[in-house]
Design a protein around this motif. Structure first.
Motif, PDB file in Angstrom:
ATOM      1  N   SER A  86       6.186 -40.888 -32.905  1.00  0.00           N
ATOM      2  CA  SER A  86       5.871 -42.305 -32.658  1.00  0.00           C
ATOM      3  C   SER A  86       7.122 -43.163 -32.850  1.00  0.00           C
ATOM      4  CB  SER A  86       4.802 -42.765 -33.655  1.00  0.00           C
ATOM      5  OG  SER A  86       5.337 -42.702 -34.968  1.00  0.00           O
ATOM      6  N   THR A 120       7.224 -45.624 -34.899  1.00  0.00           N
ATOM      7  CA  THR A 120       7.315 -45.804 -36.353  1.00  0.00           C
ATOM      8  C   THR A 120       8.083 -44.641 -36.977  1.00  0.00           C
ATOM      9  OG1 THR A 120       5.203 -46.978 -36.324  1.00  0.00           O
ATOM     10  CG2 THR A 120       5.908 -46.080 -38.443  1.00  0.00           C
ATOM     11  N   ASN A 130      11.879 -44.931 -36.037  1.00  0.00           N
ATOM     12  CA  ASN A 130      12.605 -45.945 -36.820  1.00  0.00           C
ATOM     13  C   ASN A 130      12.794 -45.484 -38.261  1.00  0.00           C
ATOM     14  OD1 ASN A 130      12.850 -47.739 -34.678  1.00  0.00           O
ATOM     15  ND2 ASN A 130      10.898 -48.749 -35.122  1.00  0.00           N
ATOM     16  N   LEU A 131      11.749 -44.883 -38.825  1.00  0.00           N
ATOM     17  CA  LEU A 131      11.835 -44.438 -40.223  1.00  0.00           C
ATOM     18  C   LEU A 131      12.826 -43.282 -40.374  1.00  0.00           C
ATOM     19  CD1 LEU A 131      10.947 -44.485 -43.150  1.00  0.00           C
ATOM     20  CD2 LEU A 131       8.812 -43.371 -42.499  1.00  0.00           C
ATOM     21  N   HIS A 164       9.527 -55.499 -36.091  1.00  0.00           N
ATOM     22  CA  HIS A 164       8.381 -54.597 -36.209  1.00  0.00           C
ATOM     23  C   HIS A 164       8.539 -53.716 -37.437  1.00  0.00           C
ATOM     24  CE1 HIS A 164       5.462 -51.462 -35.164  1.00  0.00           C
ATOM     25  NE2 HIS A 164       4.895 -52.367 -34.393  1.00  0.00           N
ATOM     26  N   THR A 165       9.751 -53.219 -37.672  1.00  0.00           N
ATOM     27  CA  THR A 165       9.991 -52.319 -38.810  1.00  0.00           C
ATOM     28  C   THR A 165       9.685 -53.020 -40.133  1.00  0.00           C
ATOM     29  OG1 THR A 165      11.641 -51.101 -37.566  1.00  0.00           O
ATOM     30  CG2 THR A 165      11.780 -50.926 -39.958  1.00  0.00           C
ATOM     31  N   TYR A 201       5.357 -54.316 -39.500  1.00  0.00           N
ATOM     32  CA  TYR A 201       4.208 -53.510 -39.049  1.00  0.00           C
ATOM     33  C   TYR A 201       4.383 -52.002 -39.231  1.00  0.00           C
ATOM     34  CZ  TYR A 201       3.224 -57.895 -36.535  1.00  0.00           C
ATOM     35  OH  TYR A 201       3.006 -59.198 -36.205  1.00  0.00           O
ATOM     36  N   GLU A 202       5.304 -51.592 -40.079  1.00  0.00           N
ATOM     37  CA  GLU A 202       5.464 -50.141 -40.251  1.00  0.00           C
ATOM     38  C   GLU A 202       5.147 -49.746 -41.692  1.00  0.00           C
ATOM     39  OE1 GLU A 202       9.149 -49.027 -38.182  1.00  0.00           O
ATOM     40  OE2 GLU A 202       8.435 -50.137 -36.426  1.00  0.00           O
ATOM     41  N   GLY A 254       7.409 -48.492 -44.704  1.00  0.00           N
ATOM     42  CA  GLY A 254       7.847 -47.091 -44.835  1.00  0.00           C
ATOM     43  C   GLY A 254       9.272 -46.927 -45.333  1.00  0.00           C
ATOM     44  N   ASP A 264      15.667 -50.748 -32.638  1.00  0.00           N
ATOM     45  CA  ASP A 264      14.279 -50.427 -32.326  1.00  0.00           C
ATOM     46  C   ASP A 264      14.093 -50.820 -30.861  1.00  0.00           C
ATOM     47  OD1 ASP A 264      11.603 -50.278 -31.865  1.00  0.00           O
ATOM     48  OD2 ASP A 264      10.980 -51.485 -33.589  1.00  0.00           O
ATOM     49  N   CYS A 316      10.213 -45.788 -26.952  1.00  0.00           N
ATOM     50  CA  CYS A 316       8.864 -45.220 -26.897  1.00  0.00           C
ATOM     51  C   CYS A 316       8.510 -44.782 -25.482  1.00  0.00           C
ATOM     52  CB  CYS A 316       7.840 -46.239 -27.381  1.00  0.00           C
ATOM     53  SG  CYS A 316       8.041 -46.613 -29.121  1.00  0.00           S
TER      54      CYS A 316
END
Ligand code: TLP
Length: 347
Positions: free
Chosen positions: A60, A62, A65-66, A86-87, A90-91, A94, A172, A200
């Motif tokens: 994903s 997410t 990015n992580l 977003h990181t 909305y993640e 993490g 991202d 993505c």
């Protein structure tokens, strides 16, 4: 759900027939051993397209990015990002939960960028009381700022600025192919200068699952380890990567159509006095708008009424909506959406 016009997100896109055929026929192997030829091909394509040495297929955006932050940073390091990233939002935190990475959140400008002066002022000096500034994270297109596009010049400027100061840049790029389509440039113009990028396959590109993280060979080796820690080694993942290859070959070049439909949608909705569209919306495939002050219904209530008319819209606040176009939304869907809003709110 087939009969609904689903504008909640471009993540709702389903695999195309060609993707399903490619998935059925995909040659596979154990990707944890590096043996899946279809995953390897997708990774090679992604690296080539983004202007990087290597790439890693992940579950994903997410996870991409992580894994990137884990590969760039140690515990106690700091990443500079926008407070609307977003990181950051909305993640599920993490990077802090799993990476012990501190975040420095700076204001996003209305276009989604972060001002270089703000970044400069946020860089830590060497002192044991402070975390260590290690990474700058950008987002393109910028989701919460309206699907806005970061320019080639800005991206290069941030990369140059970071490298002069010994910092790295992660992008991202969940929707970086939308940004490239909006600017009419090859995607590598937007991704080649940064140290790593996640994009993505499962949003506007319509693949069912997956994202790709790209960077140098050395970085991808670190990210591979991070993906393992995150439980992201996926074995015969070629069945998924096969759809990703079709996404890159067939879907990236059609994203401009979604932008045109988003504009038509915005034009239609702008005639509705019950709605106040954000200035400049849409920048790409997202239309952001609020309910006018004199509308007594809430966004949730309007969304329910839209649903009864077979249109699903994204609620982005008590009086706010996000409508996202994608390959499953045609001209008829745009017209029906405009008409459904008119029925509910009047003209
Ligand atoms: N965004 C989703 C939701 O999480 C809000 C959407 O519908 O827009 N970066 C950006 C810029 C994103 O917009 C998203 C997903 C991600 C990362 C995370 O991707 P996934 O959902 O694949 O983990």
């Amino acid at each position: 759900m087939e009969e609904y016009i689903d504008l909640r997100s471009d993540t709702v896109t389903k695999p195309t027939l060609e993707m399903r055929e490619a998935m059925a026929k995909a040659e596979v192997g154990d990707d944890v051993y590096g043996d899946d030829p279809t995953v390897n091909r997708l990774q090679e394509m992604a690296a080539e397209m983004t202007g990087h040495e290597a790439a890693l297929f992940v579950a994903s955006g997410t996870m991409g990015n992580l894994a990137a932050v884990l590969a760039h940073c140690q515990r106690g390091d700091e990443v500079i990002l926008g407070k609307d990233a977003h990181t950051y939002r909305y993640e599920a935190g993490g990077i802090s939960v799993l990476g012990g990475v501190h975040s420095c959140q700076l204001p996003n400008q209305p276009d989604g960028s972060i001002a270089l002066d703000d970044i400069e002022a946020a860089i830590r000096y060497d002192d044991p009381h402070q975390p260590i500034t290690r990474l700058i994270a950008l987002e393109n297109t910028h989701n919460r700022c309206g699907g806005t596009v970061q320019s080639v010049a800005y991206t290069r400027q941030v990369a140059e600025f970071a490298h002069e100061r010994g910092l790295k840049v992660h992008l991202d790029g969940a929707r970086v192919f939308n940004a490239a389509a909006a600017l009419g440039v090859p995607v590598k113009e937007l991704t080649g200068a940064v140290d790593s990028v996640t994009f993505c396959l499962s949003k506007g590109l319509s693949a069912p699952v997956g994202s790709v993280l790209c960077g140098s060979q050395e970085f991808i080796e670190q990210a591979h380890r991070a993906r393992k820690i995150l439980g992201g080694g996926m074995r015969q993942a070629g069945v998924l990567a096969a759809a990703g290859i079709v996404a890159l070959e067939k879907m990236a070049s059609r994203l401009g159509e979604d932008h045109v439909r988003a504009r038509t949608l915005a034009e239609g909705l702008s005639e509705n006095r019950g709605l106040v569209l954000d200035a400049g919306t849409p920048a790409t495939n997202m239309v952001f708008m609020n309910l006018a002050d004199d509308v007594s219904l809430s966004a949730d209530e309007v969304a329910e009424k839209m649903k009864a008319r077979k249109v699903l819209v994204g609620v982005a606040g008590s009086r706010r909506f996000r409508l996202v176009t994608h390959c499953w939304i045609d001209d008829d869907g745009v017209e029906k959406t405009v008409n459904a809003f008119s029925e509910i709110l009047g003209q």
